[in-house]
Design an enzyme around this catalytic site. Structure first.
Site, PDB file in Angstrom:
ATOM      1  N   ASP A 318       0.871  -1.166   0.000  1.00 18.15           N
ATOM      2  CA  ASP A 318       0.000   0.000   0.000  1.00 18.15           C
ATOM      3  C   ASP A 318       0.916   1.226   0.000  1.00 18.15           C
ATOM      4  O   ASP A 318       2.080   1.121   0.380  1.00 18.15           O
ATOM      5  CB  ASP A 318      -0.879  -0.034   1.255  1.00 18.15           C
ATOM      6  CG  ASP A 318      -1.648   1.254   1.446  1.00 18.15           C
ATOM      7  OD1 ASP A 318      -2.350   1.664   0.508  1.00 18.15           O
ATOM      8  OD2 ASP A 318      -1.534   1.864   2.529  1.00 18.15           O
ATOM      9  N   THR A 320       0.013   4.956   1.045  1.00 19.34           N
ATOM     10  CA  THR A 320      -0.126   5.915   2.135  1.00 19.34           C
ATOM     11  C   THR A 320       0.083   5.257   3.487  1.00 19.34           C
ATOM     12  O   THR A 320      -0.600   4.309   3.849  1.00 19.34           O
ATOM     13  CB  THR A 320      -1.510   6.581   2.100  1.00 19.34           C
ATOM     14  OG1 THR A 320      -1.716   7.151   0.818  1.00 19.34           O
ATOM     15  CG2 THR A 320      -1.618   7.659   3.156  1.00 19.34           C
ATOM     16  N   ASP A 519      -1.311  -0.540   6.018  1.00 17.33           N
ATOM     17  CA  ASP A 519      -1.491   0.081   7.333  1.00 17.33           C
ATOM     18  C   ASP A 519      -2.931   0.450   7.645  1.00 17.33           C
ATOM     19  O   ASP A 519      -3.282   0.683   8.793  1.00 17.33           O
ATOM     20  CB  ASP A 519      -0.639   1.354   7.426  1.00 17.33           C
ATOM     21  CG  ASP A 519      -1.237   2.488   6.600  1.00 17.33           C
ATOM     22  OD1 ASP A 519      -1.603   3.518   7.165  1.00 17.33           O
ATOM     23  OD2 ASP A 519      -1.355   2.324   5.367  1.00 17.33           O
TER      24      ASP A 519
END
Length: 637
Positions: A318, A320, A519
């Site tokens: 991922d 961000t 996250d």
């Protein structure tokens, strides 16, 4: 005797691992007493080890055979126990039972703790909604009673109860739950909103479109559940080979008895064929490796995660909060005002934003404070949800926000300014337009900053022979710009949670082993579905952490290559342990056939083999990877 029975009863009432540890302690003491006092005048203390450690093995083996004809390592252990007791070798039976239960305990300690990710997702589901009736009165109702077409009102700070469309009002929505975006998204009439996302500023009215099980948050829950259900578990090596081991052991024992007529030799074969070292080979190495990676900031939540990680071919990231810091920062300020340079314009912008509660405003102020310059006073501050802010700085009216704010105040953006700002927008940056005294003065560019170690980490992953892949919710231009900066070749943009999940399923259907690193809550389904899920523990959400197999506690991405390399080293250690344990078994069988080993000496040989296996596994505790060299071509890519 009564006191001992009461103590045993108390132990049996304990739960799980604690009970197993206490039983092993009692059994170990009993075996030690049996060695020190081998008298036949009293019951052999080794009977206690058979009772506490052996009986559970017998019960488990019997249940497996009766219910599913499932032949595992405990079947052979049971045969050895029964045979040893039959010929009176009580110590040998107790010792074998003790070692097998010790191996089972080590394996149990590496199994994951109970995870509560799905429950936390359920808690994100709004419980109530405010419905607007025909006479414009508001009524609070349970969220599950909302029907398609209902008119709902959502106030600042509330979670949106169902999917729908805004029919009145403007606001900014925190959509991190669904999209992973670090910044709120401005919404106005006609824009869609999703359940589970949070209304940050202005109140608005919405028309419900998808409710109940069709809402976004409920679909997310189902994605996580289905991903977890389809995730395979690694079966222990001893159990995979158990059927063949049982057949070979029984055949060898029977032939030896028939040929030699010596029942002691036959029983000894069963004892030495017990896969004690084989059972210890994997869990001891895993525990040692877990101890190693813990010192490097990793929390391993699934016992077989490191085994699976050694087989991974692709690492999906991922963006961000994983490859980036997850917080916006002012990267540039451009002034078109002849009397204001870039620094002065930044000063005016920060002063105007200092009372703002919007994340962008806070990011501007935080970035300005990093310059250590004094903050100018501001007054007449007005927050305009979905548009921006207005304030007075040094007697000048300052507007900062989007194009809608400037248009509302009849401020014209020059074509050249729009063109330059568009270039930054295409890179995935956020632009704040600035006007001073009703004249366009310039704009500020904000973007999520890349972690310093991300590019080098990607290069080292490539050097290990793995393929890094970017899965991001950003637009194509922003994703490509990020991919170029981080030396990534495979990039997938505009990915929603189901898109990330689908990519992983497609790869797995082609036989590719995937590790997912993320996250956010929106990464939870992919983290669950992947062969191994790694969550960023520092900036990551609790739900992402609960969905993962491994957690990077301090978000130090530079340690990721060590984790990957150690998983491979651990598997090498496990293979060496397995080869050694099998070789030792066949040597002991040969000695048992010719009568050199007795059941007790055979059990002691197993002890020696188990100790060697454990010592070899313990070497992983201090293992350090060599510096992974990256080619100049990779670094400059």
């Amino acid at each position: 005797i009564q006191r001992i029975c009461a103590k045993i009863e108390h132990v049996l009432l304990l739960g799980g691992t604690k009970k197993d540890i206490v039983l092993l302690i009692f059994s170990g003491i009993a075996l030690l007493c049996s060695m020190i006092f081998p008298s036949t005048q009293f019951p052999n203390p080794a009977w206690l080890a058979i009772l506490l450690c052996g009986v559970p093995i017998l019960i488990q083996a019997l249940i497996g055979l009766v219910t599913a004809f499932d032949i595992k390592a405990d079947v052979l252990v049971s045969l050895a126990l029964i045979a040893s007791v039959w010929i009176g070798e009580i110590f040998a039976a107790g010792e074998v039972a003790f070692i097998m239960q010790l191996g089972a305990l080590l394996e149990e300690l590496t199994v994951a703790k109970a995870r509560a990710g799905i429950e936390k997702l359920v808690h994100l589901t709004p419980q109530t909604a405010w419905r607007i009736s025909a006479n414009n009165t508001e009524t609070e109702i349970p969220a599950q009673e909302v029907a398609v077409g209902d008119l709902l009102r959502v106030r600042p700070g509330q979670t949106i109860p169902v999917d729908g469309v805004i029919v009145d009002g403007q606001t900014s929505i925190n959509q991190a739950v669904m999209t992973g975006e670090s910044l709120p998204v401005d919404k106005t009439v006609g824009d869609e909103v999703m359940s589970g996302t949070i209304n940050q500023f202005g109140a608005f009215d919405m028309c419900a479109k998808k409710v109940g099980e069709d809402s976004s948050i409920q679909r997310m829950i189902r994605l996580v559940q289905s991903a977890d259900a389809g995730k395979s578990k690694i079966v222990g090596v001893a159990d995979r080979w158990a059927t063949w081991i049982v057949v070979i052991a029984l055949t060898a024992s029977a032939l030896t008895w028939l040929i030699t007529g010596n029942v002691i030799r036959a029983v000894t074969i069963l004892v030495v064929f017990c896969p004690c070292a084989l059972v210890l080979a994997t869990p001891t190495a895993i525990m040692a490796a877990i101890g190693n990676v813990t010192k490097h900031g990793f929390l391993v939540r699934q016992g077989d995660a490191l085994e699976k990680l050694a087989t991974v071919q692709k690492i999906t990231f991922d963006k961000t909060g994983t490859l980036t810091c997850g917080t916006p920062h002012v990267t540039a300020v451009y002034s078109v005002h002849p009397a204001l340079d870039n620094d002065i314009l930044f000063t005016y912008l920060a002063a105007a934003e200092q009372f703002s509660e919007h994340p962008l405003g806070k990011a501007v102020v935080a970035s300005y404070r990093d310059t250590k310059k004094p903050m100018l006073p501001a007054s007449d501050f007005i927050m305009m949800p979905g548009k921006g802010i207005v304030a007075t700085v040094e007697g000048k009216r300052v507007l900062a926000g989007n194009q809608a704010l400037l248009s509302q105040n009849q401020i014209v953006l020059p074509e050249e300014g729009v063109k330059n700002a568009t270039k930054d927008l295409q890179k995935g940056c956020t632009v704040i337009y600035i006007a001073i005294k009703d004249t366009f003065a310039g704009y500020a560019v904000l973007s999520d900053t890349v972690r310093k170690e991300s590019a080098r980490t990607i290069d080292q992953i490539k050097a290990l022979g793995m393929i890094p892949v970017l899965l991001t919710g950003d637009n194509q231009h922003a994703a490509m710009a990020m991919g170029k900066e981080l030396h990534l070749n495979e990039i997938h943009a505009v990915c929603l949670p189901q898109d990330k999940l689908q990519y992983i399923e497609d790869c797995q259907s082609r036989g590719e082993s995937i590790c997912m690193i993320g996250d956010g809550i929106n990464d939870a389904p992919a983290l669950k579905k992947a062969m191994v899920g790694i969550a960023m523990g520092g900036v990551g959400s609790d739900i992402a952490v609960d969905a993962a197999d491994i957690v990077l506690v301090d978000d130090e991405m530079k340690e990721l290559p060590h984790l990957l390399a150690l998983s491979r080293r651990m598997m090498t250690t496990i293979r060496c342990n397995l080869i050694f344990s099998m070789a030792l078994n066949f040597l002991a069988i040969t000695l048992a056939i010719i009568g050199t080993l007795s059941p007790v000496s055979g059990a002691l040989v197993h002890n020696a083999g188990s100790v060697i296996v454990i010592c070899n596994a313990a070497c992983l505790l201090r293992w350090k990877r060599e510096n992974i060299k990256t080619s100049p071509k990779q670094t400059k890519q």
